[in-house]
Design a protein around this motif. Structure first.
Motif, PDB file in Angstrom:
ATOM      1  N   ARG A  10       0.854  -1.189   0.000  1.00 47.02           N
ATOM      2  CA  ARG A  10       0.000   0.000   0.000  1.00 47.02           C
ATOM      3  C   ARG A  10       0.883   1.231   0.000  1.00 47.02           C
ATOM      4  NH1 ARG A  10      -1.879  -1.004   6.266  1.00 47.02           N
ATOM      5  NH2 ARG A  10       0.026  -0.219   7.260  1.00 47.02           N
ATOM      6  N   ARG A  11       0.304   2.347  -0.345  1.00 48.12           N
ATOM      7  CA  ARG A  11       1.036   3.615  -0.320  1.00 48.12           C
ATOM      8  C   ARG A  11       1.114   4.141   1.107  1.00 48.12           C
ATOM      9  NH1 ARG A  11      -1.434   6.958  -5.517  1.00 48.12           N
ATOM     10  NH2 ARG A  11      -0.760   5.476  -7.140  1.00 48.12           N
ATOM     11  N   GLY A  12       2.016   5.083   1.290  1.00 50.03           N
ATOM     12  CA  GLY A  12       2.122   5.701   2.597  1.00 50.03           C
ATOM     13  C   GLY A  12       3.305   5.170   3.375  1.00 50.03           C
ATOM     14  N   GLY A  13       3.284   5.404   4.671  1.00 50.13           N
ATOM     15  CA  GLY A  13       4.398   5.046   5.529  1.00 50.13           C
ATOM     16  C   GLY A  13       4.537   3.544   5.700  1.00 50.13           C
ATOM     17  N   PHE A  14       5.703   3.163   6.180  1.00 51.74           N
ATOM     18  CA  PHE A  14       5.973   1.738   6.413  1.00 51.74           C
ATOM     19  C   PHE A  14       6.862   1.615   7.633  1.00 51.74           C
ATOM     20  CE2 PHE A  14       8.357  -2.152   6.174  1.00 51.74           C
ATOM     21  CZ  PHE A  14       7.407  -3.083   5.771  1.00 51.74           C
ATOM     22  N   ARG A  15       6.627   0.555   8.388  1.00 49.33           N
ATOM     23  CA  ARG A  15       7.468   0.279   9.545  1.00 49.33           C
ATOM     24  C   ARG A  15       7.622  -1.229   9.713  1.00 49.33           C
ATOM     25  NH1 ARG A  15       9.519   3.344  13.450  1.00 49.33           N
ATOM     26  NH2 ARG A  15      10.060   2.409  15.471  1.00 49.33           N
ATOM     27  N   GLY A  16       8.825  -1.650   9.993  1.00 50.27           N
ATOM     28  CA  GLY A  16       9.094  -3.062  10.227  1.00 50.27           C
ATOM     29  C   GLY A  16      10.290  -3.221  11.149  1.00 50.27           C
ATOM     30  N   SER A  42      25.212 -20.925  12.541  1.00 50.04           N
ATOM     31  CA  SER A  42      24.568 -21.003  11.218  1.00 50.04           C
ATOM     32  C   SER A  42      23.068 -21.262  11.282  1.00 50.04           C
ATOM     33  CB  SER A  42      25.225 -22.071  10.332  1.00 50.04           C
ATOM     34  OG  SER A  42      26.596 -21.780  10.142  1.00 50.04           O
ATOM     35  N   VAL A  43      22.503 -21.382  12.474  1.00 51.06           N
ATOM     36  CA  VAL A  43      21.045 -21.439  12.617  1.00 51.06           C
ATOM     37  C   VAL A  43      20.601 -20.044  13.057  1.00 51.06           C
ATOM     38  CG1 VAL A  43      19.083 -22.493  13.797  1.00 51.06           C
ATOM     39  CG2 VAL A  43      21.091 -23.872  13.249  1.00 51.06           C
ATOM     40  N   VAL A  44      19.910 -19.333  12.182  1.00 49.65           N
ATOM     41  CA  VAL A  44      19.496 -17.966  12.470  1.00 49.65           C
ATOM     42  C   VAL A  44      18.040 -17.976  12.912  1.00 49.65           C
ATOM     43  CG1 VAL A  44      19.211 -15.634  11.558  1.00 49.65           C
ATOM     44  CG2 VAL A  44      21.143 -17.029  10.804  1.00 49.65           C
ATOM     45  N   MET A  45      17.790 -17.499  14.123  1.00 52.74           N
ATOM     46  CA  MET A  45      16.427 -17.368  14.633  1.00 52.74           C
ATOM     47  C   MET A  45      16.048 -15.896  14.590  1.00 52.74           C
ATOM     48  SD  MET A  45      13.574 -18.356  15.982  1.00 52.74           S
ATOM     49  CE  MET A  45      13.545 -19.921  16.860  1.00 52.74           C
ATOM     50  N   SER A  46      14.951 -15.587  13.925  1.00 57.11           N
ATOM     51  CA  SER A  46      14.534 -14.199  13.749  1.00 57.11           C
ATOM     52  C   SER A  46      13.096 -14.013  14.196  1.00 57.11           C
ATOM     53  CB  SER A  46      14.646 -13.777  12.277  1.00 57.11           C
ATOM     54  OG  SER A  46      15.944 -13.979  11.781  1.00 57.11           O
ATOM     55  N   HIS A  47      12.847 -12.858  14.776  1.00 53.54           N
ATOM     56  CA  HIS A  47      11.472 -12.417  15.037  1.00 53.54           C
ATOM     57  C   HIS A  47      11.218 -11.217  14.138  1.00 53.54           C
ATOM     58  CE1 HIS A  47       8.250 -10.083  17.045  1.00 53.54           C
ATOM     59  NE2 HIS A  47       7.758 -11.291  17.253  1.00 53.54           N
ATOM     60  N   ILE A  48      10.148 -11.296  13.360  1.00 54.58           N
ATOM     61  CA  ILE A  48       9.838 -10.266  12.366  1.00 54.58           C
ATOM     62  C   ILE A  48       8.463  -9.701  12.658  1.00 54.58           C
ATOM     63  CG2 ILE A  48       9.569  -9.773   9.904  1.00 54.58           C
ATOM     64  CD1 ILE A  48      11.181 -12.376   9.410  1.00 54.58           C
ATOM     65  N   SER A  49       8.339  -8.392  12.600  1.00 55.40           N
ATOM     66  CA  SER A  49       7.034  -7.735  12.646  1.00 55.40           C
ATOM     67  C   SER A  49       7.058  -6.583  11.661  1.00 55.40           C
ATOM     68  CB  SER A  49       6.713  -7.239  14.061  1.00 55.40           C
ATOM     69  OG  SER A  49       7.688  -6.317  14.507  1.00 55.40           O
ATOM     70  N   ALA A  50       5.993  -6.449  10.880  1.00 59.00           N
ATOM     71  CA  ALA A  50       6.018  -5.434   9.829  1.00 59.00           C
ATOM     72  C   ALA A  50       4.608  -5.137   9.335  1.00 59.00           C
ATOM     73  CB  ALA A  50       6.889  -5.893   8.656  1.00 59.00           C
ATOM     74  N   ASN A  51       4.528  -4.014   8.609  1.00 61.46           N
ATOM     75  CA  ASN A  51       3.296  -3.665   7.898  1.00 61.46           C
ATOM     76  C   ASN A  51       3.154  -4.545   6.656  1.00 61.46           C
ATOM     77  OD1 ASN A  51       3.910  -0.164   8.604  1.00 61.46           O
ATOM     78  ND2 ASN A  51       2.713  -1.624   9.789  1.00 61.46           N
ATOM     79  N   PRO A  52       2.012  -4.517   5.983  1.00 64.79           N
ATOM     80  CA  PRO A  52       1.799  -5.365   4.801  1.00 64.79           C
ATOM     81  C   PRO A  52       2.835  -5.111   3.701  1.00 64.79           C
ATOM     82  CG  PRO A  52      -0.272  -4.404   5.530  1.00 64.79           C
ATOM     83  CD  PRO A  52       0.802  -3.735   6.321  1.00 64.79           C
ATOM     84  N   HIS A  53       3.303  -6.197   3.075  1.00 64.43           N
ATOM     85  CA  HIS A  53       4.237  -6.107   1.955  1.00 64.43           C
ATOM     86  C   HIS A  53       4.473  -7.509   1.410  1.00 64.43           C
ATOM     87  CE1 HIS A  53       6.998  -7.411   5.088  1.00 64.43           C
ATOM     88  NE2 HIS A  53       7.896  -7.712   4.145  1.00 64.43           N
ATOM     89  N   ALA A  54       5.301  -7.600   0.387  1.00 67.24           N
ATOM     90  CA  ALA A  54       5.690  -8.894  -0.177  1.00 67.24           C
ATOM     91  C   ALA A  54       7.205  -8.949  -0.292  1.00 67.24           C
ATOM     92  CB  ALA A  54       5.053  -9.108  -1.547  1.00 67.24           C
TER      93      ALA A  54
END
Length: 328
Positions: free
Chosen positions: A30-36, A45-57
């Motif tokens: 979508r248009r406008g601001g973005f935050r993630g 070599s095992v990477v554990m990640s927590h992700i939070s974000a606005n809609p995107h692909a």
């Protein structure tokens, strides 16, 4: 290694996701601001990640995969030292925490809802899209950490793994707990826990494959039998394709055919499993006083110089240096 970063615009997010994982394209929803935000830690070599974000692909395209070939790869990472060898093939397992998404790979697609567990392969194109705010845990680990043929695991990409099995529920619970606990643990304990989670995910995948309509055929049965034999005899320095073939009443040529499509040769599989066992022992605080050479000999690598060269070629650092890093 640690990466904790927030992006307040989409250009920043594009750079952040590529630095945290493998090179990826991104598209705003979508248009406008973005935050993630991404919090990522590397546990051997095992990477554990927590992700939070606005809609995107996010898209892993053929061009990006081609740029990651060994001749072109430079690795990705951030200034704080979280590095990913981009020429390595990885699996990524996503546990959706909040929001909904869609994963597309290998001509399949799966909806991601809270609690769903899905696997994808960085060596082939994929698309992940989210139409609302979301959060998820993502574990990324080299394909070499999974003791299953890569072409077999390929049948599970873009499917909801473990959804109909009790093991899937266990894995979901363990990943959730591990994601919360890992940042609080010292490095050596974190490495062991992350490795145990990968082992559990491998078990879930094997269970899923065994239950599928196109269950592994004779080659898969033989591969499983042979690799179990290899694991049981890793300490024997005389373990070779010839001795393995003889133990299973087959020719060496037939044995090599069993491993076709697995992504590894028979000798390579022996080496990989030996080094994995050595790496586990070197990261074990209870074995910190055991000489490095003795650990190599315990797993069939009795020549210290050969052990050191082989360990460095597969892990990226000499065994003594790896131990210091893992136990600090």
């Amino acid at each position: 290694m640690l990466l904790e970063s927030t992006a307040s615009d989409f250009d920043g997010w594009q750079a952040l996701v590529s630095d945290s994982f493998v090179p990826l394209d991104t598209e705003p929803a979508r248009r406008g601001g973005f935050r993630g935000a991404i919090s990522a830690r590397d546990y051997d070599s095992v990477v554990m990640s927590h992700i939070s974000a606005n809609p995107h692909a996010v898209l892993r395209t053929p061009d990006l995969i081609g740029a990651d070939s060994p001749g072109n790869a430079t690795g990705s990472g951030d200034a704080d030292g979280l590095k990913v060898g981009s020429s390595t093939n990885y699996y990524k397992v996503s546990l959706q925490l909040n929001g909904h998404g869609l994963l597309i790979q290998d001509g399949r697609e799966v909806s991601l809802a809270p609690g769903s567990l899905a696997i994808y392969d960085t060596s082939r194109p994929y698309t992940l899209s989210f139409d609302c705010d979301f959060s998820s845990y993502v574990m990324m680990f080299p394909q070499s950490r999974v003791n299953l043929p890569t072409d077999t695991v390929g049948r599970l990409t873009a499917t909801s793994i473990g959804a109909d099995h009790q093991l899937g529920a266990v894995a979901t619970q363990i990943i959730t707990q591990a994601g919360a606990m890992l940042p609080t643990l010292n490095r050596s304990v974190g490495i062991r826990l992350a490795g145990n989670v990968v082992d559990l995910l491998t078990t879930v995948m094997a269970d899923e494959l065994a239950e599928s309509d196109d269950a592994p055929g004779e080659r898969q049965r033989l591969w499983t039998e042979v690799t179990a034999y290899i694991d049981a005899n890793l300490a024997d320095p005389q373990l070779t394709p010839s001795t393995i073939a003889a133990a299973h009443f087959m020719s060496v040529r037939t044995l090599h055919q069993v491993f076709e499509g697995s992504g590894e040769t028979v000798s390579g599989e022996i080496r990989r499993r030996r080094i994995a066992a050595c790496r586990h022992d070197l990261a074990d605080p209870q074995k910190s006083q055991v000489p490095v050479a003795a650990i190599g000999a315990r797993w069939g690598l009795s020549d210290p110089a050969h052990f050191s060269r082989l360990f460095r070629s597969l892990v990226g650092s000499p065994p003594a240096q790896f131990r210091r890093s893992a136990l600090r």
